[in-house]
Structure formats: C-alpha cells, structure tokens
Write a protein that holds these residues in place. Structure first.
Motif, PDB file in Angstrom:
ATOM      1  N   PRO A  34      -8.836 -11.640 -10.605  1.00 43.70           N
ATOM      2  CA  PRO A  34      -7.824 -12.339 -11.401  1.00 43.70           C
ATOM      3  C   PRO A  34      -8.412 -13.051 -12.612  1.00 43.70           C
ATOM      4  O   PRO A  34      -9.509 -13.609 -12.555  1.00 43.70           O
ATOM      5  N   ILE A  35      -7.668 -13.018 -13.704  1.00 42.96           N
ATOM      6  CA  ILE A  35      -8.041 -13.697 -14.940  1.00 42.96           C
ATOM      7  C   ILE A  35      -6.822 -14.455 -15.438  1.00 42.96           C
ATOM      8  O   ILE A  35      -5.702 -13.936 -15.401  1.00 42.96           O
ATOM      9  N   ASN A  36      -7.025 -15.661 -15.927  1.00 46.90           N
ATOM     10  CA  ASN A  36      -5.931 -16.455 -16.463  1.00 46.90           C
ATOM     11  C   ASN A  36      -5.374 -15.772 -17.707  1.00 46.90           C
ATOM     12  O   ASN A  36      -6.075 -15.571 -18.705  1.00 46.90           O
ATOM     13  N   LEU A  37      -4.099 -15.414 -17.651  1.00 47.38           N
ATOM     14  CA  LEU A  37      -3.458 -14.691 -18.753  1.00 47.38           C
ATOM     15  C   LEU A  37      -2.553 -15.575 -19.596  1.00 47.38           C
ATOM     16  O   LEU A  37      -1.881 -15.076 -20.501  1.00 47.38           O
ATOM     17  N   SER A  38      -2.527 -16.872 -19.317  1.00 48.49           N
ATOM     18  CA  SER A  38      -1.580 -17.753 -20.009  1.00 48.49           C
ATOM     19  C   SER A  38      -1.849 -17.826 -21.512  1.00 48.49           C
ATOM     20  O   SER A  38      -0.930 -18.128 -22.289  1.00 48.49           O
ATOM     21  N   SER A  39      -3.078 -17.561 -21.954  1.00 50.62           N
ATOM     22  CA  SER A  39      -3.396 -17.595 -23.381  1.00 50.62           C
ATOM     23  C   SER A  39      -3.489 -16.194 -23.982  1.00 50.62           C
ATOM     24  O   SER A  39      -3.848 -16.049 -25.158  1.00 50.62           O
ATOM     25  N   ARG A  40      -3.170 -15.180 -23.192  1.00 52.42           N
ATOM     26  CA  ARG A  40      -3.264 -13.794 -23.650  1.00 52.42           C
ATOM     27  C   ARG A  40      -1.883 -13.234 -23.965  1.00 52.42           C
ATOM     28  O   ARG A  40      -0.848 -13.795 -23.583  1.00 52.42           O
ATOM     29  N   THR A  41      -1.893 -12.123 -24.665  1.00 51.83           N
ATOM     30  CA  THR A  41      -0.645 -11.421 -24.959  1.00 51.83           C
ATOM     31  C   THR A  41      -0.322 -10.480 -23.799  1.00 51.83           C
ATOM     32  O   THR A  41      -1.186  -9.721 -23.335  1.00 51.83           O
ATOM     33  N   VAL A  42       0.936 -10.575 -23.351  1.00 52.30           N
ATOM     34  CA  VAL A  42       1.396  -9.735 -22.253  1.00 52.30           C
ATOM     35  C   VAL A  42       2.640  -8.986 -22.734  1.00 52.30           C
ATOM     36  O   VAL A  42       3.620  -9.605 -23.140  1.00 52.30           O
ATOM     37  N   GLU A  43       2.586  -7.667 -22.663  1.00 54.54           N
ATOM     38  CA  GLU A  43       3.699  -6.848 -23.128  1.00 54.54           C
ATOM     39  C   GLU A  43       4.210  -5.961 -21.988  1.00 54.54           C
ATOM     40  O   GLU A  43       3.456  -5.176 -21.416  1.00 54.54           O
ATOM     41  N   TRP A  44       5.502  -6.126 -21.674  1.00 56.21           N
ATOM     42  CA  TRP A  44       6.158  -5.199 -20.761  1.00 56.21           C
ATOM     43  C   TRP A  44       6.948  -4.228 -21.628  1.00 56.21           C
ATOM     44  O   TRP A  44       7.728  -4.629 -22.493  1.00 56.21           O
ATOM     45  N   HIS A  53       9.864  -6.970 -22.622  1.00 60.94           N
ATOM     46  CA  HIS A  53       9.577  -8.402 -22.708  1.00 60.94           C
ATOM     47  C   HIS A  53       8.193  -8.584 -23.319  1.00 60.94           C
ATOM     48  O   HIS A  53       7.256  -7.873 -22.948  1.00 60.94           O
ATOM     49  N   VAL A  54       8.096  -9.560 -24.232  1.00 63.06           N
ATOM     50  CA  VAL A  54       6.810  -9.827 -24.894  1.00 63.06           C
ATOM     51  C   VAL A  54       6.479 -11.309 -24.764  1.00 63.06           C
ATOM     52  O   VAL A  54       7.334 -12.173 -25.000  1.00 63.06           O
ATOM     53  N   TYR A  55       5.229 -11.566 -24.366  1.00 64.47           N
ATOM     54  CA  TYR A  55       4.724 -12.944 -24.257  1.00 64.47           C
ATOM     55  C   TYR A  55       3.468 -13.021 -25.123  1.00 64.47           C
ATOM     56  O   TYR A  55       2.503 -12.276 -24.937  1.00 64.47           O
ATOM     57  N   ARG A  56       3.475 -13.936 -26.103  1.00 60.40           N
ATOM     58  CA  ARG A  56       2.296 -14.133 -26.960  1.00 60.40           C
ATOM     59  C   ARG A  56       2.274 -15.578 -27.449  1.00 60.40           C
ATOM     60  O   ARG A  56       3.317 -16.232 -27.533  1.00 60.40           O
ATOM     61  N   SER A  57       1.079 -16.039 -27.733  1.00 64.16           N
ATOM     62  CA  SER A  57       0.878 -17.413 -28.202  1.00 64.16           C
ATOM     63  C   SER A  57       1.488 -18.423 -27.233  1.00 64.16           C
ATOM     64  O   SER A  57       2.124 -19.406 -27.649  1.00 64.16           O
TER      65      SER A  57
END
Length: 216
Positions: A34-44, A53-57
């Motif tokens: 596991p790696i902390n992804l809270s500061s990374r870009t996550v794209e579904w 769904h897009v999560y960034r910044s």
C-alpha cells in the motif's frame, strides 16, 4: 494486474461486481504494497479516455467527468491513505455495464474490474431459482402430502367404526350389568328353585275360583 517499472507495485482489483438496476455498485482496486494516494492523481475511466471520476490535487475534479456519471459517483478519500481506491456509483443503469479502470499516472499503474447491471426482473428470477434449488424435490413434497392426507382420513374412519360397534351392542342388548360388590349372584338354577318354592303352600283354584286343594 499491472505494475510500474519504477516501483515494484501490484494493483489488485476487486472481484467482478453485480448490481441491480437503480441500486448502487462499489468498485475497488488496491495497491500492494500500500502507498498513500491522497496526494496522487487517481482516474477512474472507461476506455482510457472516458472519465468516470477524477481525483487530483487532493480533491475531486467533476469538470473532467462524463455527463453520464455526473453527481452519481463518490470516491472514498479515507481509503486513499491506505493505497485503496474505492468508487461507488449510485443509481446504476444498464448502460453502466462493462469494464472500469483505475489509472495512477504518477505511478504508471493501471487496474481494471468489471460491473454487471441486471434488471429487477432478472434479480427476482435468480432468487426464485435459488429458492427452488433449496426446497425439497417435488416427489418428496407429494409423498409428505399423501402421508398427511392418509392420517387425516384414518382418524374419522376409526371413530365411525367405534360408533357402529357401540350401536350394535346397544341393539343386541348384550351389555353386562355390573352388580354391587358383595351382592350374591343369582344363577338360572336358583331362579327356578325360587319359582318352585313360590308354588309350595299355595292353593290351587278351579275355574270357579273355588279352592280345590293345596299343593305342598
């Protein structure tokens, strides 16, 4: 399952998900380790370019989202700290059927899973099929019903026979009469002797009611 050339990461998808039309579906992929992804870009996405769904910044980016999924998706931000990307799609429709991919561009990791949406009629049919496999076979149900019917028919028949027996006994008059304890029994011979004794000492009359002689 995919891994990055820079990091020995593995992305583990959830099992294929099935949801009922109008309900919700939860898709999930997790990194190992596991790696902390809270500061990374996550794209579904679907098809690499159709963003579900897009999560960034550190926030969701609805402007990059397909109109089909607008206001219907929720990304669990708490799971991101544990290296898990959990996406919930609400009010699913048949058009949501298909493969979904989560892409982590900074890590160059991709992971895909599949969603199947069924109608309510299909779900009800599945439930009926499941219940039919757990119920007893038709032959066993019929045998049990026949046994119950047989027992129900025997009881009134036995009662009817008992009633007929009682009626026959009453009609024949052969019902034993119980005497009180200590009362002497009278035999047929005793009854005849008593009758003969009744004649002793009595006068015999003729047709004119005149005494003729005495019997001793």
């Amino acid at each position: 399952m995919f891994f990055s050339a820079a990091l020995p990461l593995a992305c583990l998808p959830s099992q294929p998900v099935e949801a009922v039309e109008g309900g919700s579906a939860t898709l999930q992929c997790r990194l190992d380790p596991p790696i902390n992804l809270s500061s990374r870009t996550v794209e579904w996405n679907r098809g690499h370019t159709l963003y579900v769904h897009v999560y960034r910044s550190r926030r969701d980016d609805p402007d990059s989202q397909m109109l089909q999924y607008r206001d219907r998706t929720t990304l669990n931000h708490g799971d991101l700290t544990r290296g898990v990307s959990t996406l919930t799609i609400s009010n699913v429709s048949l058009s949501d059927n298909g493969s979904y991919e989560v892409y982590l561009p900074q890590l160059e990791v991709r992971c895909s899973t599949h969603l199947t949406v069924v109608t309510k009629e299909q779900e009800n049919q599945t439930k009926r099929n499941d219940s039919s496999t757990t119920s007893p076979p038709a032959g066993e149900r019929n045998d049990a019903s026949n046994r119950e019917a047989g027992r129900a028919a025997i009881i009134p028949t036995v009662l009817l026979i008992l009633i007929l027996v009682v009626l026959l006994v009453l009609k024949s008059g052969k019902i034993p009469i119980c005497k009180k304890e200590g009362e002497p029994k009278t035999s047929e011979g005793d009854q005849q002797s008593a009758a003969e004794e009744g004649l002793v000492g009595s006068e015999v009359t003729d047709s004119n009611n005149q005494p003729s002689h005495t019997v001793y």
